[in-house]
Design an enzyme around this catalytic site. Structure first.
Site, PDB file in Angstrom:
ATOM      1  N   CYS A   1      13.552  10.465   7.865  1.00  0.00           N
ATOM      2  CA  CYS A   1      13.472   9.918   9.221  1.00  0.00           C
ATOM      3  C   CYS A   1      14.821  10.030   9.927  1.00  0.00           C
ATOM      4  O   CYS A   1      14.870  10.062  11.149  1.00  0.00           O
ATOM      5  CB  CYS A   1      12.950   8.499   9.199  1.00  0.00           C
ATOM      6  SG  CYS A   1      13.753   7.489   8.004  1.00  0.00           S
TER       7      CYS A   1
ATOM      8  N   GLU B   1       9.764  15.077  16.647  1.00  0.00           N
ATOM      9  CA  GLU B   1      10.120  15.027  15.221  1.00  0.00           C
ATOM     10  C   GLU B   1       9.293  16.073  14.462  1.00  0.00           C
ATOM     11  O   GLU B   1       8.068  16.023  14.466  1.00  0.00           O
ATOM     12  CB  GLU B   1       9.831  13.623  14.662  1.00  0.00           C
ATOM     13  CG  GLU B   1      10.258  13.484  13.218  1.00  0.00           C
ATOM     14  CD  GLU B   1      10.065  12.078  12.665  1.00  0.00           C
ATOM     15  OE1 GLU B   1       8.972  11.515  12.814  1.00  0.00           O
ATOM     16  OE2 GLU B   1      11.030  11.555  12.076  1.00  0.00           O
TER      17      GLU B   1
ATOM     18  N   LYS C   1       0.844  -1.207   0.000  1.00  0.00           N
ATOM     19  CA  LYS C   1       0.000   0.000   0.000  1.00  0.00           C
ATOM     20  C   LYS C   1       0.872   1.248   0.000  1.00  0.00           C
ATOM     21  O   LYS C   1       1.737   1.417   0.852  1.00  0.00           O
ATOM     22  CB  LYS C   1      -0.889   0.023   1.255  1.00  0.00           C
ATOM     23  CG  LYS C   1      -1.885   1.173   1.229  1.00  0.00           C
ATOM     24  CD  LYS C   1      -2.576   1.395   2.560  1.00  0.00           C
ATOM     25  CE  LYS C   1      -1.938   2.473   3.379  1.00  0.00           C
ATOM     26  NZ  LYS C   1      -1.850   3.793   2.741  1.00  0.00           N
TER      27      LYS C   1
ATOM     28  N   GLU D   1       9.725   0.890  10.714  1.00  0.00           N
ATOM     29  CA  GLU D   1      10.742   1.929  10.542  1.00  0.00           C
ATOM     30  C   GLU D   1      10.032   3.245  10.802  1.00  0.00           C
ATOM     31  O   GLU D   1       9.234   3.696   9.975  1.00  0.00           O
ATOM     32  CB  GLU D   1      11.312   1.825   9.116  1.00  0.00           C
ATOM     33  CG  GLU D   1      12.699   2.387   8.998  1.00  0.00           C
ATOM     34  CD  GLU D   1      12.670   3.842   8.604  1.00  0.00           C
ATOM     35  OE1 GLU D   1      12.651   4.680   9.536  1.00  0.00           O
ATOM     36  OE2 GLU D   1      12.656   4.130   7.416  1.00  0.00           O
TER      37      GLU D   1
END
Ligand SMILES: NC(=O)C1=CN([C@@H]2O[C@H](COP(=O)(O)OP(=O)(O)OC[C@H]3O[C@@H](n4cnc5c(N)ncnc54)[C@H](O)[C@@H]3O)[C@@H](O)[C@H]2O)C=CC1
Ligand code: BAL
Length: 510
Positions: free
Chosen positions: A300, A404, A191, A266
């Site tokens: 990331c 983040e 997906k 992840e």
């Protein structure tokens, strides 16, 4: 020209191509069973691009059953060498269509075409060939037990794997997972992120052309809580590999317990770059600037926390600003010179702006907006642009230093010695990337060993390589991708015990 399953797209270059818009199941584009549609948006202009089918839970069930049947009947009998040949063929098609694949990600994700999206395709190409070469090398192990007993261990595929990918590297993140999973002998339901489904659907055509059998790869566009969640909850999916936010990673880990799915996650990061006073400062500046402003900070492993030793702090800040101003170009993703494009969406743009507002107006931090070659986000009001920004003297416990942001925003702080640097570097819930800059080799390695992160770069940053593993400590994730680990993660070990003793035969001989 548009049909319900394709749409003619005119790129900003004036070129036209046909974009598939259906779901790719059993090597065919098919409509969704739901009326829900995804409308993709060009982040550089905020204008809609096209409408695509979004998979319902029923569509997921169909794709998974097709993948399961293909695994059982066909794909599990295909040898490693044959899988490798298919991947080599795929790599040739990726090379042939490199430009259009990169242009689609430039259009749909705002990635600068020449300086970023083409790099992704280069990485994908290398990775595809790397895994093609490994497909027939998943050796087992021989374990001697006694004169008449031994064990051999073999690596077997898991079965059907579900791959859920993000929008920051739409095709690259898909490839990190897909090529490894196929090389290891699994069938796949993958997906894309709802923001960026276009390049993966184009890629579906290459999968078919390369000769992968129907059902080996099934590609769904869809929304996380509907399509993604139906995949995670499906009992015929043996593994989920996910890249995205830590919040969704946690949900997936819980939901995947339904059939004790193998899970690779992840997730987020707040990666530190640590600059000791004996570092080559110009090199540190160059890498730290790359590590936070490349891909508009939507990485990331972005080095969003920069720790600089007292003695060189002011010099670093000054050089960092100068370097960024002179070496980055904010603008249109389709202009060859552009290196900083827009961020992905209106929602994400607003999220980053709220962090910028919090930093300057709530925490009252010193904010420096850097105008690369004189231009700022205000010059591009039609798109989701953010001016590269640094906050200096940021308290270690502040929201900006801990959360983040996933944008072109660096938080810089000072440290006095080795012990303080390691304490600050490790004071995060995350542990994905990290970087350390020093000319002292002993200090570099000692620091690297003490960092709690899945990747450490010594005297560079965000310099990933497909041959090395990638993944996180702590809340940055579970498991590893890329390198040899990125194929092993799609296998399970079977230990076969062999007994050559035969008492009856021995007795008969006497
Ligand atoms: N590690 C990384 O590379 C990435 C990290 N992020 C972080 O996440 C933040 C939010 O970005 P989002 O796009 O909202 O990330 P997200 O985690 O919601 O989306 C990532 C993928 O997960 C899917 N998803 C969402 N909810 C799901 C669910 N309940 N079950 C299964 N799949 C689901 C999405 O459809 C997408 O394909 C970013 O600001 C950034 O901090 C986002 C993208 C990539
Ligand atoms: N560089 C690709 C993985 C990431 O940083 O999001």
């Amino acid at each position: 020209m548009s049909s319900d399953l394709s749409s003619e797209i005119t790129l900003p270059t004036g070129e036209k191509y046909i974009q598939p818009t259906g779901l790719f199941i059993n090597n065919e584009f098919v409509p969704s069973t739901s009326s829900k549609k995804i409308i993709t948006v060009n982040p550089a202009t905020a204008q809609p691009i096209c409408e695509l089918h979004a998979a319902s839970a029923q569509d997921v069930d169909r794709a998974v059953k097709v993948a399961h049947e293909t695994f059982e009947k066909t794909w599990s009998k295909v040898t490693g060498s044959e899988r490798g040949e298919l991947l080599i063929k795929l790599s040739q098609l990726i090379e042939r269509d490199a430009e259009i694949l990169a242009k689609i990600d430039a259009l749909n994700a705002g990635k600068p075409y020449a300086t970023n999206a083409m790099n992704d395709i280069g990485q994908i190409l290398e990775l595809t060939k790397f895994y093609a070469g490994y497909a027939d090398k998943l050796d087992g192990k021989y374990i001697p037990i006694s004169e008449n007993k031994f064990v051999y261990e073999i690596n077997e595929p898991l079965g059907v794997v579900g791959l859920i990918v993000p929008w920051n590297y739409p095709l690259a993140m898909a490839s990190w997972k897909l090529q490894g999973a196929l090389a290891a002998g699994n069938t796949v339901v993958i997906k894309s992120a709802e923001n960026t489904p276009m390049s993966l659907l184009y890629f579906a055509q290459l999968i078919k052309e390369a000769g992968f059998p129907p059902g080996a790869v099934n590609i769904l566009s869809g929304f996380g809580p509907i399509t993604g969640s139906a995949m995670v909850g499906h009992e015929l999916i043996d593994k989920i590999s996910f890249t995205g936010s830590t919040g969704v990673g946690k949900l997936i880990q819980q939901q995947a317990s339904v059939n004790l799915k193998n899970v690779t996650l992840e997730c987020g990061g707040k990666s530190p770059a640590v600059i000791f006073k004996d570092a080559n400062l110009s090199e540190a500046v160059k890498w730290c600037s790359l590590g936070i402003f490349y891909n508009s900070g939507q990485n990331c492993t972005a080095n969003s926390r920069i720790l600089v030793q007292d003695e060189v702090y002011d010099e670093f800040i000054q050089k960092f600003q100068e370097y960024t101003k002179e070496n980055w170009v904010l603008g249109d993703p389709f202009k060859d010179e552009t290196t900083v494009g827009p961020v992905i969406s209106k929602t994400h743009h607003e999220r980053i702006l709220s962090y910028l507002n919090h930093g300057s107006n709530v925490e009252k931090l010193n904010k420096i907006e850097i105008a690369p070659l004189g231009s700022t986000a205000q010059d591009y009001p039609q798109g989701y642009y953010i001016t590269p920004t640094i906050f200096t003297d940021v308290p270690v416990t502040s929201k900006l230093f801990q959360e983040e942001i996933f944008g072109p925003v660096a938080c810089v702080t000072k440290f006095s010695d080795f012990e303080e640097a390691i304490k600050i570097a490790n004071s995060s819930i995350y542990g994905l990337g990290s970087a350390v800059f020093t000319k002292n080799i002993k200090k570099a390695h000692r620091f690297a060993r003490m960092l709690k992160a899945g990747t450490v770069w010594i005297n560079s940053s965000n310099d990933e390589d497909i041959k090395a593993s990638f993944g996180g400590y702590k809340m940055s994730g579970v498991g590893r991708e890329m390198g040899l680990e990125g194929i092993k993660t799609y296998t399970q070990i079977k230990a076969i015990h062999v007994n050559l003793d035969d008492e009856e035969e021995e007795k008969a001989k006497l």
